[in-house]
Write a protein that holds these residues in place. Structure first.
Motif, PDB file in Angstrom:
ATOM      1  N   LEU A 179     -26.547   6.746 -18.547  1.00 49.47           N
ATOM      2  CA  LEU A 179     -26.308   7.545 -17.165  1.00 49.47           C
ATOM      3  C   LEU A 179     -24.994   8.013 -16.927  1.00 49.47           C
ATOM      4  N   LYS A 180     -23.990   7.275 -17.459  1.00 45.60           N
ATOM      5  CA  LYS A 180     -22.689   7.864 -17.334  1.00 45.60           C
ATOM      6  C   LYS A 180     -22.268   8.689 -18.262  1.00 45.60           C
ATOM      7  N   ARG A 181     -22.994   8.598 -19.272  1.00 45.68           N
ATOM      8  CA  ARG A 181     -22.586   9.762 -20.345  1.00 45.68           C
ATOM      9  C   ARG A 181     -23.604  11.030 -20.258  1.00 45.68           C
ATOM     10  N   GLU A 182     -24.520  11.052 -19.529  1.00 45.56           N
ATOM     11  CA  GLU A 182     -25.249  12.159 -19.128  1.00 45.56           C
ATOM     12  C   GLU A 182     -24.687  12.579 -17.774  1.00 45.56           C
ATOM     13  N   ARG A 183     -23.774  12.062 -16.962  1.00 43.06           N
ATOM     14  CA  ARG A 183     -22.962  12.525 -15.670  1.00 43.06           C
ATOM     15  C   ARG A 183     -24.161  12.583 -14.687  1.00 43.06           C
ATOM     16  N   ILE A 184     -24.815  11.282 -14.539  1.00 46.36           N
ATOM     17  CA  ILE A 184     -26.039  11.042 -13.605  1.00 46.36           C
ATOM     18  C   ILE A 184     -25.406   9.875 -12.746  1.00 46.36           C
ATOM     19  N   GLU A 185     -24.896  10.419 -11.353  1.00 45.10           N
ATOM     20  CA  GLU A 185     -24.423   9.265 -10.634  1.00 45.10           C
ATOM     21  C   GLU A 185     -25.289   8.068 -10.184  1.00 45.10           C
ATOM     22  N   ILE A 186     -24.932   6.746 -10.276  1.00 47.37           N
ATOM     23  CA  ILE A 186     -25.763   5.742  -9.855  1.00 47.37           C
ATOM     24  C   ILE A 186     -25.607   5.467  -8.561  1.00 47.37           C
ATOM     25  N   VAL A 187     -26.390   5.490  -7.781  1.00 47.16           N
ATOM     26  CA  VAL A 187     -26.406   5.186  -6.447  1.00 47.16           C
ATOM     27  C   VAL A 187     -26.807   3.626  -5.928  1.00 47.16           C
ATOM     28  N   GLY A 188     -27.449   3.106  -6.931  1.00 41.92           N
ATOM     29  CA  GLY A 188     -28.012   1.848  -6.457  1.00 41.92           C
ATOM     30  C   GLY A 188     -28.584   1.109  -7.631  1.00 41.92           C
ATOM     31  N   GLN A 189     -28.538  -0.065  -7.605  1.00 41.11           N
ATOM     32  CA  GLN A 189     -28.947  -0.956  -8.976  1.00 41.11           C
ATOM     33  C   GLN A 189     -29.355  -2.430  -8.350  1.00 41.11           C
ATOM     34  N   ASP A 190     -30.179  -3.179  -8.848  1.00 44.38           N
ATOM     35  CA  ASP A 190     -30.314  -4.624  -8.740  1.00 44.38           C
ATOM     36  C   ASP A 190     -30.765  -5.162  -9.999  1.00 44.38           C
ATOM     37  N   THR A 191     -30.167  -6.078 -10.910  1.00 46.11           N
ATOM     38  CA  THR A 191     -30.203  -6.165 -12.149  1.00 46.11           C
ATOM     39  C   THR A 191     -29.861  -7.784 -12.412  1.00 46.11           C
ATOM     40  N   GLY A 192     -30.435  -8.263 -13.696  1.00 46.77           N
ATOM     41  CA  GLY A 192     -30.132  -9.554 -14.101  1.00 46.77           C
ATOM     42  C   GLY A 192     -31.013 -10.514 -13.337  1.00 46.77           C
ATOM     43  N   GLY A 193     -30.290 -11.809 -13.370  1.00 46.68           N
ATOM     44  CA  GLY A 193     -31.112 -12.803 -12.733  1.00 46.68           C
ATOM     45  C   GLY A 193     -32.252 -13.520 -13.777  1.00 46.68           C
ATOM     46  N   GLU A 194     -33.089 -14.202 -13.120  1.00 45.60           N
ATOM     47  CA  GLU A 194     -34.033 -14.947 -13.712  1.00 45.60           C
ATOM     48  C   GLU A 194     -35.372 -14.660 -13.342  1.00 45.60           C
ATOM     49  N   ILE A 195     -35.592 -13.769 -12.276  1.00 42.98           N
ATOM     50  CA  ILE A 195     -36.965 -13.404 -11.775  1.00 42.98           C
ATOM     51  C   ILE A 195     -37.457 -12.246 -12.063  1.00 42.98           C
ATOM     52  N   GLY A 196     -38.740 -11.981 -12.284  1.00 38.22           N
ATOM     53  CA  GLY A 196     -39.324 -10.643 -12.640  1.00 38.22           C
ATOM     54  C   GLY A 196     -39.311  -9.778 -11.449  1.00 38.22           C
ATOM     55  N   ARG A 197     -39.787  -8.561 -11.561  1.00 38.69           N
ATOM     56  CA  ARG A 197     -39.948  -7.670 -10.512  1.00 38.69           C
ATOM     57  C   ARG A 197     -40.917  -6.544 -10.652  1.00 38.69           C
ATOM     58  N   ASN A 198     -41.319  -6.237  -9.272  1.00 35.89           N
ATOM     59  CA  ASN A 198     -41.871  -4.799  -9.357  1.00 35.89           C
ATOM     60  C   ASN A 198     -41.013  -3.901  -8.616  1.00 35.89           C
ATOM     61  N   VAL A 199     -41.156  -2.531  -9.259  1.00 36.52           N
ATOM     62  CA  VAL A 199     -40.105  -1.553  -8.406  1.00 36.52           C
ATOM     63  C   VAL A 199     -41.031  -0.424  -7.982  1.00 36.52           C
ATOM     64  N   LEU A 200     -40.868   0.122  -6.909  1.00 40.32           N
ATOM     65  CA  LEU A 200     -41.409   1.262  -6.164  1.00 40.32           C
ATOM     66  C   LEU A 200     -40.335   2.111  -5.638  1.00 40.32           C
ATOM     67  N   PHE A 201     -40.764   3.375  -6.119  1.00 41.50           N
ATOM     68  CA  PHE A 201     -39.697   4.597  -5.642  1.00 41.50           C
ATOM     69  C   PHE A 201     -40.336   5.548  -4.552  1.00 41.50           C
ATOM     70  N   ASN A 202     -39.544   5.717  -3.433  1.00 43.32           N
ATOM     71  CA  ASN A 202     -40.235   6.564  -2.542  1.00 43.32           C
ATOM     72  C   ASN A 202     -39.708   8.035  -2.791  1.00 43.32           C
ATOM     73  N   ALA A 203     -40.273   8.739  -3.139  1.00 46.19           N
ATOM     74  CA  ALA A 203     -39.813  10.301  -3.392  1.00 46.19           C
ATOM     75  C   ALA A 203     -39.495  11.002  -2.331  1.00 46.19           C
ATOM     76  N   ILE A 204     -39.974  10.582  -1.138  1.00 42.59           N
ATOM     77  CA  ILE A 204     -39.799  11.253  -0.052  1.00 42.59           C
ATOM     78  C   ILE A 204     -38.150  11.170   0.583  1.00 42.59           C
TER      79      ILE A 204
END
Length: 220
Positions: A179-204
């Protein structure tokens, strides 16, 4: 009947409401104190607005009906507008969402491995992010306005080899570097830990909903 998906913005919270035959069957709320759950009283303003919209009795409602949902399987990405984009069952994998605020065109990639591959397969972070970004631009997204949110990269199997244990961390690092190489700004992240996740993104509105396997829900 296919589920309907509502986005409800209120004074206290934003919520995504899943409904079937005008009955609410699932909810995600951005504010835990206003979360429309079984423990929430019937007059919760989020629930009131959702029910009113479904029944056609809510006047001047800001509720928006999404056009549906799209799920990116392992090594895939999906692109849509006015939809709910999903990457489910993330362990060491990372769900990467790209979003152009000016057009609403969004993408979700389910990244399996770090780095790139010569065959161009999008299970690798670099291939997935670049291919998804380029296709979004082809569909009308503005390159300089695309931003990113991502989640995942957990270490959930402690009994595996050291190299396998590190795959989540390597995926996170690869996504960040790409993302940094492609110059795409990172505006949020939640990573690592020991628990699995489901991720949903609201395109509105560009919000990402992260549901942990232990039931916790986080909005970023």
């Amino acid at each position: 009947m296919t589920n309907e998906i509502l986005f409800i913005p209120t004074a206290n919270a934003n919520a995504v409401i899943m409904s079937r035959q005008k009955t609410i069957v699932g909810t995600y709320c951005s504010l835990s104190g206003a979360c429309p759950s079984d423990r929430c009283h019937a007059q919760c303003n989020v629930l009131v607005e959702a029910r009113g919209h479904l029944e056609g009795t809510m006047l001047n409602s800001d509720a928006r009906l999404l056009d549906g949902e799209m799920s990116a399987g392992i090594g895939e990405y999906k692109i849509g507008k006015n939809v709910l984009l999903k990457a489910m069952g993330l362990g060491s994998c990372v769900g990467v969402a790209l979003f152009d605020y000016s057009t609403g065109i969004s993408g979700m990639a389910h990244v399996l491995l770090p780095g790139a591959s010569n065959d161009g397969k999008t299970k690798h972070a670099e291939n997935a992010i670049r291919a998804m970004r380029d296709e979004m631009i082809e569909q009308g997204a503005v390159k300089r306005r695309i931003v990113a949110k991502f989640a995942g990269g957990a270490q959930i199997f402690k009994h595996m080899s050291l190299e396998m244990l590190q795959i989540g961390d390597r995926n996170i690092k690869s996504v960040e570097e790409t993302l940094k190489r492609e110059r795409i700004e990172i505006v949020g992240q939640d990573t690592g830990g020991e628990i699995g996740r489901n991720v949903l993104f609201n395109a509105i509105d560009g919000s990402m909903i992260i549901k942990y396997s232990n039931g916790k829900v986080l909005w970023i």
